[in-house]
Design an enzyme around this catalytic site. Structure first.
Site, PDB file in Angstrom:
ATOM      1  N   ASP A   1     -46.352 -58.949 101.808  1.00  0.00           N
ATOM      2  CA  ASP A   1     -45.505 -59.184 100.637  1.00  0.00           C
ATOM      3  C   ASP A   1     -46.074 -58.547  99.373  1.00  0.00           C
ATOM      4  O   ASP A   1     -45.355 -58.235  98.440  1.00  0.00           O
ATOM      5  CB  ASP A   1     -45.352 -60.698 100.433  1.00  0.00           C
ATOM      6  CG  ASP A   1     -44.601 -61.040  99.145  1.00  0.00           C
ATOM      7  OD1 ASP A   1     -43.420 -60.706  99.067  1.00  0.00           O
ATOM      8  OD2 ASP A   1     -45.216 -61.627  98.230  1.00  0.00           O
TER       9      ASP A   1
ATOM     10  N   LEU B   1     -40.681 -64.019  93.102  1.00  0.00           N
ATOM     11  CA  LEU B   1     -39.867 -63.073  92.324  1.00  0.00           C
ATOM     12  C   LEU B   1     -40.323 -61.626  92.481  1.00  0.00           C
ATOM     13  O   LEU B   1     -39.800 -60.726  91.824  1.00  0.00           O
ATOM     14  CB  LEU B   1     -39.915 -63.457  90.834  1.00  0.00           C
ATOM     15  CG  LEU B   1     -39.259 -64.793  90.483  1.00  0.00           C
ATOM     16  CD1 LEU B   1     -39.531 -65.156  89.040  1.00  0.00           C
ATOM     17  CD2 LEU B   1     -37.760 -64.742  90.737  1.00  0.00           C
ATOM     18  N   ARG B   2     -41.306 -61.420  93.352  1.00  0.00           N
ATOM     19  CA  ARG B   2     -41.829 -60.061  93.498  1.00  0.00           C
ATOM     20  C   ARG B   2     -40.754 -59.090  93.980  1.00  0.00           C
ATOM     21  O   ARG B   2     -40.706 -57.934  93.554  1.00  0.00           O
ATOM     22  CB  ARG B   2     -43.025 -60.079  94.456  1.00  0.00           C
ATOM     23  CG  ARG B   2     -44.005 -58.954  94.227  1.00  0.00           C
ATOM     24  CD  ARG B   2     -45.257 -59.109  95.053  1.00  0.00           C
ATOM     25  NE  ARG B   2     -46.288 -59.838  94.359  1.00  0.00           N
ATOM     26  CZ  ARG B   2     -47.029 -60.812  94.894  1.00  0.00           C
ATOM     27  NH1 ARG B   2     -46.832 -61.155  96.139  1.00  0.00           N
ATOM     28  NH2 ARG B   2     -47.945 -61.422  94.198  1.00  0.00           N
ATOM     29  N   GLY B   3     -39.891 -59.538  94.872  1.00  0.00           N
ATOM     30  CA  GLY B   3     -38.817 -58.688  95.391  1.00  0.00           C
ATOM     31  C   GLY B   3     -37.877 -58.228  94.296  1.00  0.00           C
ATOM     32  O   GLY B   3     -37.491 -57.053  94.238  1.00  0.00           O
TER      33      GLY B   3
ATOM     34  N   VAL C   1     -39.843 -55.643  91.939  1.00  0.00           N
ATOM     35  CA  VAL C   1     -40.075 -54.333  92.569  1.00  0.00           C
ATOM     36  C   VAL C   1     -38.766 -53.559  92.714  1.00  0.00           C
ATOM     37  O   VAL C   1     -38.717 -52.348  92.466  1.00  0.00           O
ATOM     38  CB  VAL C   1     -40.782 -54.502  93.940  1.00  0.00           C
ATOM     39  CG1 VAL C   1     -40.802 -53.182  94.695  1.00  0.00           C
ATOM     40  CG2 VAL C   1     -42.200 -55.008  93.753  1.00  0.00           C
TER      41      VAL C   1
END
Length: 348
Positions: A205, A286-288, A291
């Protein structure tokens, strides 16, 4: 007796690589915006993963560094300077500079933590009061690319260190109360074969993008790939000259996109739809979202635009989200297909 100088073997041209568009796009976008967070490339053996990754560094413009600095410190940006260079800069000292090619550092599979992070000479520090630091691979990779082949076979502890440094931009080495900190801003590129084991989900991830590549099945394309490789092996310099114009064009396109990136804007409605896709796919954290927004901006800049279109998002969203989905052992549908199904529902 004549002395023959050893010549550096040319690198296979990036623009000569046939197919594998997904992997090439992921690498280009990370070169435009290193803050995307690197790329994990998983695929079959012998599909050109290493060749493509080593070829990308050739497309980047040279960088200005403080001359002979072991950390490739930037002469004016304090975030990219070692502590020692920062002191000199703040004191108003003149810093001699030089241009170098973007560092491309390979991390060997059997590397130790000392080899990766660097070591402090404790004996010298205690006896002479001198803080002596032997730089590791993270120092050499600062402002460049760090490539880890077979990352899924690397010790999880080392992968943690790499991902932490890549995310924070700094590496800190502490021993016996002595601490050394230096900038470690690099694009982390990992590759591996899924048959040899998957990376832990929490580590996977942390990679910004995930490209999947498969062995080419089309006979005509396979013949073309074999011919390209044979031609390069027979006469590398001729192959490099043949693709020089294409290389220069792509190099200029990437440089232009880097300049344009800060001016690119993404509409709030598009940002809402990206977050809606992430929510419907049950993506953790919230990384998705972050990015995908960054990658869409980089893609727009790559095509010379300052506004992000729906097509830009659709082109990058699978690369940004497929590795963040929760694995269901009974699921028969591919994770990339699942992402696109939800995207088509949301972006109507």
């Amino acid at each position: 007796m004549s002395i023959i100088k050893e010549r550096i073997r040319p690198v296979f041209p990036f623009t000569a690589i046939v197919g594998q568009e997904e992997m090439k796009l992921a690498l280009i976008l990370n070169m435009i915006d290193p803050k995307i967070g690197g790329v994990m490339i998983m695929g079959d053996r012998g599909t050109g993963k290493s060749t493509t990754i080593r070829a990308i560094a050739d497309l980047l413009p040279q960088i200005l560094i403080v001359q002979d600095d072991i950390f490739n410190s930037h002469p004016t940006d304090t975030d990219l300077m070692s502590d020692m260079v920062q002191e000199l800069f703040k004191n108003g000292d003149t810093l001699p500079t030089s241009l170098i090619n973007v560092p491309m550092v390979d991390l060997p599979l059997g590397a130790t933590e000392d080899r990766v992070c660097g070591t402090i000479d404790i004996e010298k520090a205690l006896n002479e009061g001198v803080k002596t630091f032997e730089p590791g691979l993270l120092a050499k990779a600062n402002r460049g690319i760090l490539y880890v082949d077979e990352v899924n076979l690397l010790d999880d502890h080392l992968v943690d260190i790499l991902l932490d440094s890549a995310a924070s931009g700094w590496n800190t080495v502490e021993r016996e109360g002595i601490s050394v900190r230096h900038p470690a801003r690099f694009v982390l590129v990992g590759s591996g074969n899924p048959e040899e084991g998957e990376l832990r989900p929490q580590l996977l991830d942390r990679f910004g993008m995930h490209a999947e590549i498969r062995t080419v099945k089309d006979p005509a394309l396979r013949v073309k790939i074999v011919e390209q490789r044979s031609n390069f092996d027979q006469d590398p310099n001729a192959c490099v000259i043949q693709y020089q114009d294409k290389q220069n064009t792509l190099k200029a396109k990437i440089a232009q996109a880097r300049q344009l990136l800060d001016d690119v804007e993404i509409d709030v409605r598009l940002r809402m739809k990206i977050s809606q896709v992430c929510g419907q796919l049950d993506v953790d954290g919230l990384r998705g979202d972050i990015v995908t927004n960054r990658a869409a901006k980089a893609f727009a800049a790559y095509h010379g635009r300052t506004n992000v279109l729906v097509e830009d998002v659709k082109r990058v969203i699978v690369l940004c989200l497929r590795h963040r989905l929760r694995k269901d052992p009974l699921e028969t549908i591919d994770s990339g297909t699942r992402v696109m199904q939800v995207v088509e529902e949301v972006f109507v």
